[in-house]
Motif scaffolding. Sequence first.
Motif, PDB file in Angstrom:
ATOM      1  N   ALA A 180       0.819  -1.205   0.000  1.00  0.00           N
ATOM      2  CA  ALA A 180       0.000   0.000   0.000  1.00  0.00           C
ATOM      3  C   ALA A 180       0.859   1.263   0.000  1.00  0.00           C
ATOM      4  CB  ALA A 180      -0.924   0.002   1.223  1.00  0.00           C
ATOM      5  N   GLY A 181       0.744   2.046  -1.058  1.00  0.00           N
ATOM      6  CA  GLY A 181       1.442   3.325  -1.161  1.00  0.00           C
ATOM      7  C   GLY A 181       2.944   3.218  -1.251  1.00  0.00           C
ATOM      8  N   ARG A 182       3.461   2.043  -1.606  1.00  0.00           N
ATOM      9  CA  ARG A 182       4.915   1.864  -1.576  1.00  0.00           C
ATOM     10  C   ARG A 182       5.358   0.863  -2.638  1.00  0.00           C
ATOM     11  NH1 ARG A 182       8.113  -1.257   3.210  1.00  0.00           N
ATOM     12  NH2 ARG A 182       6.909  -2.953   2.265  1.00  0.00           N
ATOM     13  N   PRO A 183       6.233   1.253  -3.568  1.00  0.00           N
ATOM     14  CA  PRO A 183       6.799   0.289  -4.508  1.00  0.00           C
ATOM     15  C   PRO A 183       7.928  -0.486  -3.844  1.00  0.00           C
ATOM     16  CG  PRO A 183       7.757   2.420  -4.925  1.00  0.00           C
ATOM     17  CD  PRO A 183       6.760   2.610  -3.815  1.00  0.00           C
ATOM     18  N   ARG A 184       8.337  -1.552  -4.489  1.00  0.00           N
ATOM     19  CA  ARG A 184       9.412  -2.363  -3.906  1.00  0.00           C
ATOM     20  C   ARG A 184      10.685  -1.553  -3.708  1.00  0.00           C
ATOM     21  NH1 ARG A 184      10.326  -6.677  -8.630  1.00  0.00           N
ATOM     22  NH2 ARG A 184       8.337  -5.864  -9.287  1.00  0.00           N
ATOM     23  N   ARG A 185      10.931  -0.617  -4.633  1.00  0.00           N
ATOM     24  CA  ARG A 185      12.194   0.107  -4.535  1.00  0.00           C
ATOM     25  C   ARG A 185      12.256   0.974  -3.277  1.00  0.00           C
ATOM     26  NH1 ARG A 185       9.839   3.271  -8.777  1.00  0.00           N
ATOM     27  NH2 ARG A 185      10.676   1.777 -10.274  1.00  0.00           N
ATOM     28  N   GLU A 186      11.096   1.462  -2.795  1.00  0.00           N
ATOM     29  CA  GLU A 186      11.135   2.278  -1.583  1.00  0.00           C
ATOM     30  C   GLU A 186      11.602   1.455  -0.389  1.00  0.00           C
ATOM     31  OE1 GLU A 186       8.037   4.224   1.487  1.00  0.00           O
ATOM     32  OE2 GLU A 186       7.757   4.864  -0.599  1.00  0.00           O
ATOM     33  N   ALA A 187      11.050   0.260  -0.248  1.00  0.00           N
ATOM     34  CA  ALA A 187      11.458  -0.598   0.863  1.00  0.00           C
ATOM     35  C   ALA A 187      12.952  -0.902   0.788  1.00  0.00           C
ATOM     36  CB  ALA A 187      10.658  -1.900   0.830  1.00  0.00           C
ATOM     37  N   THR A 188      13.419  -1.163  -0.427  1.00  0.00           N
ATOM     38  CA  THR A 188      14.824  -1.517  -0.591  1.00  0.00           C
ATOM     39  C   THR A 188      15.725  -0.325  -0.353  1.00  0.00           C
ATOM     40  OG1 THR A 188      14.086  -3.095  -2.264  1.00  0.00           O
ATOM     41  CG2 THR A 188      16.443  -2.713  -2.105  1.00  0.00           C
ATOM     42  N   ARG A 189      15.296   0.861  -0.788  1.00  0.00           N
ATOM     43  CA  ARG A 189      16.094   2.066  -0.546  1.00  0.00           C
ATOM     44  C   ARG A 189      16.229   2.315   0.956  1.00  0.00           C
ATOM     45  NH1 ARG A 189      16.025   1.422  -5.594  1.00  0.00           N
ATOM     46  NH2 ARG A 189      15.630   3.105  -7.100  1.00  0.00           N
ATOM     47  N   VAL A 190      15.131   2.159   1.677  1.00  0.00           N
ATOM     48  CA  VAL A 190      15.181   2.354   3.137  1.00  0.00           C
ATOM     49  C   VAL A 190      16.117   1.331   3.767  1.00  0.00           C
ATOM     50  CG1 VAL A 190      13.844   2.214   5.270  1.00  0.00           C
ATOM     51  CG2 VAL A 190      12.890   3.409   3.289  1.00  0.00           C
ATOM     52  N   ALA A 191      15.954   0.062   3.386  1.00  0.00           N
ATOM     53  CA  ALA A 191      16.784  -1.000   3.958  1.00  0.00           C
ATOM     54  C   ALA A 191      18.262  -0.753   3.697  1.00  0.00           C
ATOM     55  CB  ALA A 191      16.362  -2.349   3.377  1.00  0.00           C
ATOM     56  N   PHE A 192      18.575  -0.312   2.494  1.00  0.00           N
ATOM     57  CA  PHE A 192      19.963  -0.067   2.108  1.00  0.00           C
ATOM     58  C   PHE A 192      20.577   1.021   2.985  1.00  0.00           C
ATOM     59  CE2 PHE A 192      22.931   1.935  -1.142  1.00  0.00           C
ATOM     60  CZ  PHE A 192      23.910   0.966  -1.005  1.00  0.00           C
ATOM     61  N   ARG A 193      19.833   2.078   3.217  1.00  0.00           N
ATOM     62  CA  ARG A 193      20.359   3.168   4.040  1.00  0.00           C
ATOM     63  C   ARG A 193      20.520   2.740   5.503  1.00  0.00           C
ATOM     64  NH1 ARG A 193      19.923   8.611   1.880  1.00  0.00           N
ATOM     65  NH2 ARG A 193      19.451   8.475  -0.337  1.00  0.00           N
ATOM     66  N   LEU A 194      19.593   1.923   5.990  1.00  0.00           N
ATOM     67  CA  LEU A 194      19.724   1.435   7.359  1.00  0.00           C
ATOM     68  C   LEU A 194      21.005   0.617   7.525  1.00  0.00           C
ATOM     69  CD1 LEU A 194      16.057   0.322   8.202  1.00  0.00           C
ATOM     70  CD2 LEU A 194      17.210   2.449   8.844  1.00  0.00           C
ATOM     71  N   HIS A 195      21.316  -0.200   6.531  1.00  0.00           N
ATOM     72  CA  HIS A 195      22.548  -0.994   6.600  1.00  0.00           C
ATOM     73  C   HIS A 195      23.776  -0.100   6.468  1.00  0.00           C
ATOM     74  CE1 HIS A 195      25.312  -4.395   5.935  1.00  0.00           C
ATOM     75  NE2 HIS A 195      25.869  -3.594   5.044  1.00  0.00           N
ATOM     76  N   LEU A 196      23.742   0.786   5.483  1.00  0.00           N
ATOM     77  CA  LEU A 196      24.931   1.554   5.143  1.00  0.00           C
ATOM     78  C   LEU A 196      25.311   2.529   6.249  1.00  0.00           C
ATOM     79  CD1 LEU A 196      26.672   1.372   2.609  1.00  0.00           C
ATOM     80  CD2 LEU A 196      25.423   3.313   1.667  1.00  0.00           C
ATOM     81  N   ARG A 197      24.319   3.118   6.923  1.00  0.00           N
ATOM     82  CA  ARG A 197      24.662   4.110   7.936  1.00  0.00           C
ATOM     83  C   ARG A 197      25.425   3.472   9.091  1.00  0.00           C
ATOM     84  NH1 ARG A 197      18.645   5.523  10.540  1.00  0.00           N
ATOM     85  NH2 ARG A 197      18.394   3.591  11.750  1.00  0.00           N
ATOM     86  N   ARG A 198      25.078   2.256   9.461  1.00  0.00           N
ATOM     87  CA  ARG A 198      25.832   1.547  10.502  1.00  0.00           C
ATOM     88  C   ARG A 198      27.234   1.200  10.017  1.00  0.00           C
ATOM     89  NH1 ARG A 198      23.643  -0.450  14.912  1.00  0.00           N
ATOM     90  NH2 ARG A 198      21.387  -0.281  15.217  1.00  0.00           N
ATOM     91  N   GLN A 199      27.292   0.719   8.801  1.00  0.00           N
ATOM     92  CA  GLN A 199      28.576   0.289   8.256  1.00  0.00           C
ATOM     93  C   GLN A 199      29.562   1.445   8.193  1.00  0.00           C
ATOM     94  OE1 GLN A 199      28.437  -1.222   4.218  1.00  0.00           O
ATOM     95  NE2 GLN A 199      29.904  -2.829   4.679  1.00  0.00           N
ATOM     96  N   VAL A 200      29.097   2.609   7.775  1.00  0.00           N
ATOM     97  CA  VAL A 200      29.994   3.755   7.654  1.00  0.00           C
ATOM     98  C   VAL A 200      30.404   4.263   9.034  1.00  0.00           C
ATOM     99  CG1 VAL A 200      30.249   6.089   6.742  1.00  0.00           C
ATOM    100  CG2 VAL A 200      29.048   4.356   5.400  1.00  0.00           C
ATOM    101  N   CYS A 201      29.481   4.255   9.996  1.00  0.00           N
ATOM    102  CA  CYS A 201      29.856   4.636  11.365  1.00  0.00           C
ATOM    103  C   CYS A 201      30.949   3.722  11.905  1.00  0.00           C
ATOM    104  CB  CYS A 201      28.639   4.594  12.284  1.00  0.00           C
ATOM    105  SG  CYS A 201      27.533   6.013  12.115  1.00  0.00           S
ATOM    106  N   ASN A 202      30.849   2.435  11.631  1.00  0.00           N
ATOM    107  CA  ASN A 202      31.880   1.501  12.092  1.00  0.00           C
ATOM    108  C   ASN A 202      33.205   1.727  11.373  1.00  0.00           C
ATOM    109  OD1 ASN A 202      30.550  -0.041  14.144  1.00  0.00           O
ATOM    110  ND2 ASN A 202      29.328  -1.019  12.569  1.00  0.00           N
ATOM    111  N   LEU A 203      33.147   2.158  10.112  1.00  0.00           N
ATOM    112  CA  LEU A 203      34.381   2.510   9.408  1.00  0.00           C
ATOM    113  C   LEU A 203      35.015   3.740  10.053  1.00  0.00           C
ATOM    114  CD1 LEU A 203      36.458   2.234   7.186  1.00  0.00           C
ATOM    115  CD2 LEU A 203      34.860   3.367   5.611  1.00  0.00           C
TER     116      LEU A 203
END
Length: 494
Positions: free
Chosen positions: A100-123
């Motif tokens: 509802a109100g969301r294409p697959r790419r939106e979910a994936t974009r959100v998920a990608f940023r959630l992963h990446l922000r942690r990874q970069v902080c650890n770097l």
Amino acid sequence: MNAAGAPAPELVEAGFAYEIAWAGILHDGLNLADMAHLLQQHGHGIVPDDDAEALAAVLLEADSVEADGFGYDAAAGEPYNSRERVFTGRLGDTAGWLHAGRPRREATRVAFRLHLRRQVCNLVLSAARLARALAERAHEHRDTLFADHTYLQQAQPSTIGHYLTSFAYPVQRDAARLLEIVTWINGSPGGAGCVNGSRLVTERTSFAASLGFSEVIVNTRDAMWQVDGLVQLAATASSLACTQTSLAEDLEIWASSEFDYVDLADGFSRSSVLMPQKRNPYALSMIRGTAGLVIGGLTGLLAIQKSPSARSDSLIFVYGELPTLVAHTHRMTDLTAGVVETLVINEARMLDRLEHGFSQATDVAEEVMLRTGLDYRRAYQVVGQAVRDLAADGRVAADLTPSDLDAAARSVLGHPLEITAADLAVVLDPAAVVASRTGTGGAAPGAVDAMVSEIRATAERLQVAADGLLSRFDGAEAEVRARTRRLAGGRRGP
């Protein structure tokens, strides 16, 4: 197509299987994105209570297992579609509320940023560790004399402490850039819809806040397709890698028997299985090679982004490749820190090579200029001739006398110089030369101490900032999971 609606096996193998291979990177983020979306949609009265409870229970089950145990299957499509098949198998049409109100790419974009922000902080934390290691070893060797090199030739007297701090500063600059990139990563694409927004939820801030995003990406089309920050991330990681490979390449040369300036600790070396005398600096090869992979990743990312706007391939290939690039950089940064922390400095060998060279020549030329009134170019020519004469006789800079300078001056200028042995003594002493470099950033021990203090303080600030962000992310994500458990009620909850 080999059957109505079924993907061709070639597409499964070359397309969906490629994306499924990276499902482990996106799995946690997809779970959180789905939970936050469900909570938002239910809160706005879009998803009925019973269906919301059932969906919450299934999402909690998904969140309780690792990606390899979830059931991702390339035959069912890429990770999002593969998840949909699993959820539909559990709930039937109820699973459709997640669209509802969301294409697959939106979910994936959100998920990608959630992963990446942690990874970069650890770097950033790893970079802070490396900077701190460089500072501590610099403090330890603030008085360790050696001839600094350019073009693999002796340049001027310096200290290992000064040399090491020269790497800490670019490491910290890149770490600061990485923190700025985390701010970009931590913008929320949630609620962007396909390209023009969503009619179902026009208020996007609450979704962003629920997952710990610091802001909403304003333009909804930009939210779906922006990649500039990803390019900046890859470029900054490459810069960090280049700083480390420069140090590693120096150390590899210095660890050779021809230089013998340093030894790597046993834990970072590898012996030859054939040649008993060889002890290879294996860690340095890994640093150098990894830098090449990171630079290659940046090049690949740029090549992918050279396309018209709103193309799926501009991000499909990034979901796995960019986190892999960051992971490479993280591992090499930890490795470089370990090398620095345990590096053995052969102080006597460095001093011996310094004393058998001509690295004081610049200071001698400056002394001639100051004492005689010659311009620097003519003073340079006189000292250059004196150095050539000394080398031809098998002597070194410390052997230079006023008579040697007079002979060189007669050859270059046609007349001798009035330089005394006392004038030369200070500029021929490497320790005195180094001690004279008291200006900001110089090689004098006091100047090195000031840089070490600055580096330590900056490393602490970087660590505190990265730890603070990670704590914030932890809190937001834990709250989303807690709210989802409350929504699921007694149906499910790990």
